[in-house]
Design an enzyme around this catalytic site. Structure first.
Site, mmCIF file in Angstrom:
data_model
loop_
_atom_site.group_PDB
_atom_site.id
_atom_site.type_symbol
_atom_site.label_atom_id
_atom_site.label_comp_id
_atom_site.label_asym_id
_atom_site.label_seq_id
_atom_site.Cartn_x
_atom_site.Cartn_y
_atom_site.Cartn_z
ATOM 1 N N HIS A 40 -26.066 -14.338 37.209
ATOM 2 C CA HIS A 40 -24.608 -14.613 37.345
ATOM 3 C C HIS A 40 -24.641 -14.062 39.033
ATOM 4 O O HIS A 40 -24.814 -12.574 39.055
ATOM 5 C CB HIS A 40 -23.848 -13.930 36.523
ATOM 6 C CG HIS A 40 -23.735 -14.905 35.409
ATOM 7 N ND1 HIS A 40 -22.459 -15.511 35.149
ATOM 8 C CD2 HIS A 40 -24.407 -15.051 34.341
ATOM 9 C CE1 HIS A 40 -22.826 -16.406 34.089
ATOM 10 N NE2 HIS A 40 -23.869 -15.858 33.294
ATOM 11 N N HIS A 41 -23.992 -14.812 39.870
ATOM 12 C CA HIS A 41 -23.817 -14.186 41.246
ATOM 13 C C HIS A 41 -25.174 -13.651 41.952
ATOM 14 O O HIS A 41 -25.178 -12.735 42.619
ATOM 15 C CB HIS A 41 -22.770 -13.234 41.142
ATOM 16 C CG HIS A 41 -21.568 -13.498 40.644
ATOM 17 N ND1 HIS A 41 -21.081 -14.663 40.945
ATOM 18 C CD2 HIS A 41 -20.789 -13.048 39.487
ATOM 19 C CE1 HIS A 41 -19.880 -14.958 40.297
ATOM 20 N NE2 HIS A 41 -20.048 -13.923 39.455
ATOM 21 N N ASP A 68 -11.193 -8.138 41.562
ATOM 22 C CA ASP A 68 -10.834 -9.304 40.210
ATOM 23 C C ASP A 68 -9.816 -8.600 39.280
ATOM 24 O O ASP A 68 -10.162 -7.906 38.452
ATOM 25 C CB ASP A 68 -12.001 -9.782 39.603
ATOM 26 C CG ASP A 68 -13.051 -10.645 40.619
ATOM 27 O OD1 ASP A 68 -12.335 -11.018 41.465
ATOM 28 O OD2 ASP A 68 -13.909 -11.205 40.051
ATOM 29 N N ASP A 96 -12.985 -6.226 37.329
ATOM 30 C CA ASP A 96 -12.959 -7.398 36.539
ATOM 31 C C ASP A 96 -12.247 -7.349 35.306
ATOM 32 O O ASP A 96 -12.751 -7.809 34.471
ATOM 33 C CB ASP A 96 -14.398 -8.012 36.450
ATOM 34 C CG ASP A 96 -15.207 -8.161 37.753
ATOM 35 O OD1 ASP A 96 -15.414 -6.996 38.292
ATOM 36 O OD2 ASP A 96 -15.373 -9.002 38.256
ATOM 37 N N HIS A 105 -17.775 -7.719 39.996
ATOM 38 C CA HIS A 105 -18.215 -9.049 40.021
ATOM 39 C C HIS A 105 -19.165 -9.684 39.061
ATOM 40 O O HIS A 105 -18.790 -10.798 38.365
ATOM 41 C CB HIS A 105 -18.897 -9.374 41.483
ATOM 42 C CG HIS A 105 -18.818 -10.671 42.024
ATOM 43 N ND1 HIS A 105 -17.791 -11.396 41.824
ATOM 44 C CD2 HIS A 105 -19.798 -11.600 42.745
ATOM 45 C CE1 HIS A 105 -18.009 -12.801 42.293
ATOM 46 N NE2 HIS A 105 -19.355 -12.739 42.722
ATOM 47 N N VAL A 106 -20.282 -9.007 38.744
ATOM 48 C CA VAL A 106 -21.092 -9.528 37.485
ATOM 49 C C VAL A 106 -20.529 -8.881 36.478
ATOM 50 O O VAL A 106 -20.596 -7.815 36.469
ATOM 51 C CB VAL A 106 -22.528 -9.166 37.826
ATOM 52 C CG1 VAL A 106 -23.664 -9.555 36.788
ATOM 53 C CG2 VAL A 106 -23.064 -9.604 39.198
ATOM 54 N N HIS A 107 -20.233 -9.756 35.120
ATOM 55 C CA HIS A 107 -19.687 -9.078 34.245
ATOM 56 C C HIS A 107 -20.609 -8.578 33.205
ATOM 57 O O HIS A 107 -21.042 -8.794 32.230
ATOM 58 C CB HIS A 107 -18.991 -10.346 33.443
ATOM 59 C CG HIS A 107 -17.621 -11.137 34.372
ATOM 60 N ND1 HIS A 107 -17.462 -12.210 34.089
ATOM 61 C CD2 HIS A 107 -17.315 -10.513 35.328
ATOM 62 C CE1 HIS A 107 -16.383 -12.415 34.923
ATOM 63 N NE2 HIS A 107 -16.502 -11.470 35.947
ATOM 64 N N HIS A 123 -16.604 -5.370 45.964
ATOM 65 C CA HIS A 123 -16.848 -6.216 44.628
ATOM 66 C C HIS A 123 -18.004 -6.952 44.352
ATOM 67 O O HIS A 123 -18.593 -6.543 43.424
ATOM 68 C CB HIS A 123 -15.624 -7.408 44.865
ATOM 69 C CG HIS A 123 -15.229 -8.082 43.672
ATOM 70 N ND1 HIS A 123 -14.932 -7.612 42.347
ATOM 71 C CD2 HIS A 123 -15.607 -9.557 43.215
ATOM 72 C CE1 HIS A 123 -15.259 -8.688 41.533
ATOM 73 N NE2 HIS A 123 -15.592 -9.708 42.114
ATOM 74 N N ASN A 161 -13.137 -11.738 44.478
ATOM 75 C CA ASN A 161 -13.013 -13.263 44.940
ATOM 76 C C ASN A 161 -11.757 -13.768 44.311
ATOM 77 O O ASN A 161 -11.372 -14.623 44.738
ATOM 78 C CB ASN A 161 -14.462 -13.971 44.830
ATOM 79 C CG ASN A 161 -14.782 -13.656 43.019
ATOM 80 O OD1 ASN A 161 -15.210 -12.742 42.635
ATOM 81 N ND2 ASN A 161 -14.718 -14.839 42.292
ATOM 82 N N HIS A 162 -11.335 -13.204 42.983
ATOM 83 C CA HIS A 162 -10.182 -13.959 42.539
ATOM 84 C C HIS A 162 -8.911 -13.388 43.286
ATOM 85 O O HIS A 162 -7.892 -13.728 42.680
ATOM 86 C CB HIS A 162 -10.146 -13.385 40.916
ATOM 87 C CG HIS A 162 -10.984 -14.172 40.079
ATOM 88 N ND1 HIS A 162 -10.636 -15.336 39.482
ATOM 89 C CD2 HIS A 162 -12.438 -13.621 39.957
ATOM 90 C CE1 HIS A 162 -11.944 -15.762 38.742
ATOM 91 N NE2 HIS A 162 -12.803 -15.067 39.048
ATOM 92 N N TYR A 178 -6.783 -12.702 37.690
ATOM 93 C CA TYR A 178 -7.666 -14.071 37.265
ATOM 94 C C TYR A 178 -6.701 -15.051 37.327
ATOM 95 O O TYR A 178 -6.822 -16.178 36.637
ATOM 96 C CB TYR A 178 -8.436 -14.263 35.969
ATOM 97 C CG TYR A 178 -9.693 -13.372 35.944
ATOM 98 C CD1 TYR A 178 -9.651 -11.655 36.296
ATOM 99 C CD2 TYR A 178 -10.882 -13.702 36.313
ATOM 100 C CE1 TYR A 178 -10.719 -11.200 36.343
ATOM 101 C CE2 TYR A 178 -12.038 -13.141 36.410
ATOM 102 C CZ TYR A 178 -12.104 -11.693 36.328
ATOM 103 O OH TYR A 178 -13.251 -10.902 36.609
HETATM 104 FE FE LIG Z 1 -15.876 -11.776 40.588
#
Ligand SMILES: [Fe+2]
Length: 422
Positions: A318-319, A187, A158, A346-348, A309, A224-225, A190
Site C-alpha cells: 500500500h502506497h 488524514d 489516519d 498514510h500506510v494503515h 504524511h 492526502n484526505h 476522511y
Molecule cells: Fe493517507
C-alpha cells in the site's frame, strides 16, 4: 525514544486514581467520600452550541495557544476568557471567525483565537461561548525548551471516525504514560470518501476528537484526505476545508504556508512538512526547509523530529514508493542535519526502519541500495488510527533489510524524548 503501542484496559488503575484524588477517608465502617458534586448543571442548549473545540500550539516557543471552535448558525462571540489555575485574574483574547462553502455545503462559523505570552509549565482554564452556551476547558503549557526537559508526546495518524477510531482515541486518553501533545500525522475526517465530499463529516470528526483535542494541543500535518481537490464539483482549491478549520502557527517559523512549519516543545524541535505540496528545488517548501534546518539549536532542543504524511521508507504494497519524490529531494538533508526520527502516516500499519540512508545514487553510479547510516533518522510509520479504509495488508516479501519491525494493526504511539540519543 521509547515507543509504546497500547491496547490494554486501564480501568482499575483509573478508578484507584480517582479515589485517591478525591481524598477518601478510611475508618472501621464503610467509606464516605468527602467530594461533593456541584449542585446543578443545566444541559447544554440545542440551539446555540459551541462545539468541535480544539487547540494547537500558537507560536514557535510554546507560550502561545490557538483555540478553535465552531458555532453552527450565528457567529456569537470571538472572545476567549482564560486564567491561570493559580490565579483568579481573568484575561481575554479576541479571535476571528471564517466560513467557507464547498459544493452544496456551507460551514458554520469557525472561530480561531490565538493567546500569546502564556507562562510556561502552567495550567490554564479557558471559556468560550456566551450565555448559557458557555463552555469551559483547560490546557497545560509546556515547560520552557531545554535539553533535559521531560515531556511525552502522543502519536496518531489516519484516525477517521469509525468504531476502531473511537477505540484508538479512548486508549490514548487512558494511557498511563499520559501523552501531553498529539503529533498528528495526517488524514483526519476522511470526508472526501463520502458523496460530494460531504463536509458535515468534517464537523462530526471535530466533535469526535474534541474530548481530547480541546484539552491538549494537536500538532497538525496535512494528508492526502485533506486535499479535497474536486474539479467535478467545481472545487479546485486544494486543502480548502482543512485550512479553514485547522489554523497553525506557521508564520512564527517564517513559513509562507500553513502546510509546512516548525515548533519547539520541551526538548524537541518539530518540523511539519507537506507531502502533497510542491517540494522540488526552488519551490517555497524547499526554500523554507533549506533555511530552517540550519536554525535548529541542538543544545536547546537536541531532538529533531520531522512529521510528514507519506512515508519515504515503506515496505508495504500500500502506497509503495509514493514517498520517493520527497526522499530524493530531502533525505540528504535529514542525514546532514542528523534528524532523529521521521514520523509518517498514510500506510494503515506500523513500521519502524533501521538507521539507513540511500543518498549515494546519482543516476550514473548505480549505488541505489539503502545502507546503514548512523547519521540517518529512524523512520516510523504509524498510519493505523482506525479509519474506514481498514488495515494495510500486503507486506512486501521478503522483508527488506531497512525494515526493523512491521505490523498491521490499529493503535496509537507514545514518544518520550529521553536524553540526547534515540
Ligand atoms: Fe493517507
Amino acid at each position: 525514544m521509547e515507543l509504546l503501542r497500547v491496547f490494554n484496559s486501564f480501568a482499575i488503575c483509573f478508578l484507584c486514581l480517582i479515589l485517591t484524588s478525591f481524598g477518601f477517608c478510611f475508618c472501621n465502617g464503610g467509606i464516605t467520600g468527602n467530594f461533593v458534586r456541584k449542585e446543578y448543571s443545566p444541559d447544554m442548549p440545542l440551539d446555540s452550541d459551541v462545539f468541535r473545540v480544539h487547540i494547537t500550539q500558537g507560536d514557535i516557543d510554546g507560550r502561545g495557544v490557538i483555540i478553535s471552535w465552531i458555532t453552527p448558525d450565528e457567529p456569537g462571540s470571538n472572545t476567549v476568557i482564560y486564567w491561570s489555575e493559580n490565579s483568579s485574574h481573568k484575561n481575554q483574547a479576541e479571535g476571528i471567525f471564517v466560513r467557507y462553502n464547498f459544493f452544496n455545503y456551507t460551514s458554520g462559523c469557525i472561530h480561531h483565537c490565538t493567546i500569546h505570552k502564556l507562562e510556561y509549565d502552567t495550567k490554564y482554564i479557558y471559556e468560550i461561548g456566551i450565555g448559557n452556551s458557555t463552555r469551559q476547558f483547560w490546557f497545560e503549557t509546556p515547560p520552557k525548551s531545554g535539553p533535559d526537559v521531560p515531556y511525552t508526546f502522543g502519536l496518531i495518524g489516519d484516525l477517521g471516525q469509525t468504531h476502531d477510531s473511537n477505540v484508538t482515541l479512548t486508549h490514548y486518553g487512558s494511557n498511563p504514560k499520559k501523552g501531553k501533545t498529539v503529533l498528528y500525522l495526517g488524514d483526519l475526517s476522511y470526508s472526501n470518501d463520502y458523496p460530494f465530499h460531504d463536509n458535515s463529516r468534517w464537523d462530526t470528526w471535530g466533535r469526535f476528537v474534541e474530548r481530547n483535542a480541546a484539552y491538549q494541543p494537536w500538532i497538525w500535518t496535512a494528508g492526502n484526505h485533506e486535499i479535497d481537490f474536486a474539479p467535478e464539483l467545481e472545487e479546485t482549491t486544494p486543502f480548502k476545508p482543512y485550512k479553514h478549520r485547522y489554523h497553525v502557527p506557521y508564520k512564527s517559523s517564517y513559513s509562507t504556508s500553513p502546510l509546512w512549519y516548525s515548533i519547539k516543545r520541551a526538548s524537541a524541535y518539530i518540523i511539519v512538512l507537506s507531502s502533497y505540496s510542491a517540494n522540488g528545488k526552488s519551490t517555497p517548501q524547499y526554500k523554507w526547509l533549506r533555511d530552517e534546518l540550519p536554525k535548529v539549536d541542538r543544545s536547546e532542543t537536541p531532538w529533531l523530529i520531522v512529521l510528514m504524511h507519506c512515508p519515504i521508507y515503506n515496505s508495504n504494497s500500500h502506497h509503495f514508493m509514493e514517498g520517493e519524490t520527497m526522499r530524493v529531494v530531502y533525505e540528504s538533508w535529514f542525514v546532514k542535519y542528523k534528524v532523529d526520527v521521521v514520523f509518517s502516516g498514510h500506510v494503515h500499519a506500523y513500521e519502524r526502519s533501521n538507521r539507513v540512508s540511500n543518498i549515494a545514487y546519482n543516476i550514473l553510479n548505480g549505488q541505489c541500495t539503502p545502507v546503514n547510516d548512523q547519521s540517518a533518522p529512524v523512520y516510523i510509520t504509524i498510519g493505523d488510527g482506525g479509519n474506514h479504509d481498514g488495515p494495510a495488508l500486503g507486506m512486501v516479501e521478503p522483508q527488506p533489510s531497512f525494515s526493523a519491525y512491521r505490523e498491521t494493526s490499529f493503535g496509537h504511539g507514545i514518544g518520550i524524548p529521553m536524553g540526547n540519543l534515540l
